[in-house]
Design an enzyme around this catalytic site. Structure first.
Site, short mmCIF file in Angstrom:
data_model
loop_
_atom_site.label_atom_id
_atom_site.label_comp_id
_atom_site.label_asym_id
_atom_site.label_seq_id
_atom_site.Cartn_x
_atom_site.Cartn_y
_atom_site.Cartn_z
CG HIS A 54 -1.99 -0.99 1.20
ND1 HIS A 54 -3.12 -0.88 1.97
CD2 HIS A 54 -2.14 -2.15 0.49
CE1 HIS A 54 -3.93 -1.91 1.74
NE2 HIS A 54 -3.35 -2.69 0.85
CD GLU A 56 -1.76 4.66 3.22
OE1 GLU A 56 -2.88 5.18 3.37
OE2 GLU A 56 -1.57 3.69 2.46
CB CYS A 84 -6.45 0.08 4.99
SG CYS A 84 -4.81 -0.69 4.97
CB CYS A 87 -1.86 1.71 6.03
SG CYS A 87 -1.53 0.97 4.41
#
Length: 157
Positions: A54, A56, A84, A87
């Site tokens: 992801h 991040e 999310c 993350c």
């Protein structure tokens, strides 16, 4: 334009540009320290075949390499979307001083990125989660922690 506005717009730009690149989903993130970008990330889940790639996470990895540290003390993470659960956990482990995000998780859900079921699963006891969990404790299950607490080579985090 204030500093938060400047960096969140850059994170959104990364997210928008990531879509036609074919790397992954519409997510971008930056790590900023003392007004300087020290890490950048875009979603690379599909191109890396890595569900943890992801934006991040990628930005945290980049920043940690840049700073030579596993912690992001005095840093701000800018994300094009609310992080999310995965993350968010990584962000807390990295220990920045702040998170700034643009779109909310409900906005992401409208585009097909709905992680609300994960938030619900986290609150359930392990035995009630959708993915089966089994707790097996052999006699020496605690030995890695004992070794850690006795180690003179550990770096606490």
């Amino acid at each position: 334009m204030n500093e938060h506005q400047k960096f969140i717009e850059e994170a959104i730009k990364l997210a928008r540009e990531n879509v036609p690149s074919g790397k992954g989903g519409p997510f971008g993130a930056l790590v900023v320290k003392n007004g300087e970008i020290v890490g950048r990330g875009v979603n690379q889940v599909t191109s890396n075949n890595d569900p943890t790639a992801h934006a991040e996470i990628m930005a945290i990895r980049d920043a940690c390499q840049t700073l030579g540290s596993f912690q992001l003390k005095d840093c701000i993470i800018y994300a094009s979307c609310e992080p999310c659960p995965m993350c968010l956990g990584a962000i807390y482990w990295a220990r920045p001083k702040m998170i700034v995000f643009a779109a909310e998780n409900t906005d992401a859900a409208k585009a097909g990125f709905d992680d609300s079921f994960i938030y619900k699963e986290i609150c359930l006891p392990a035995s009630q989660r959708t993915i089966s969990s089994v707790n097996v404790k052999p006699d020496d299950f605690f030995s890695p922690f004992q070794t850690w607490t006795k180690s003179e080579r550990k770096t606490p985090y």
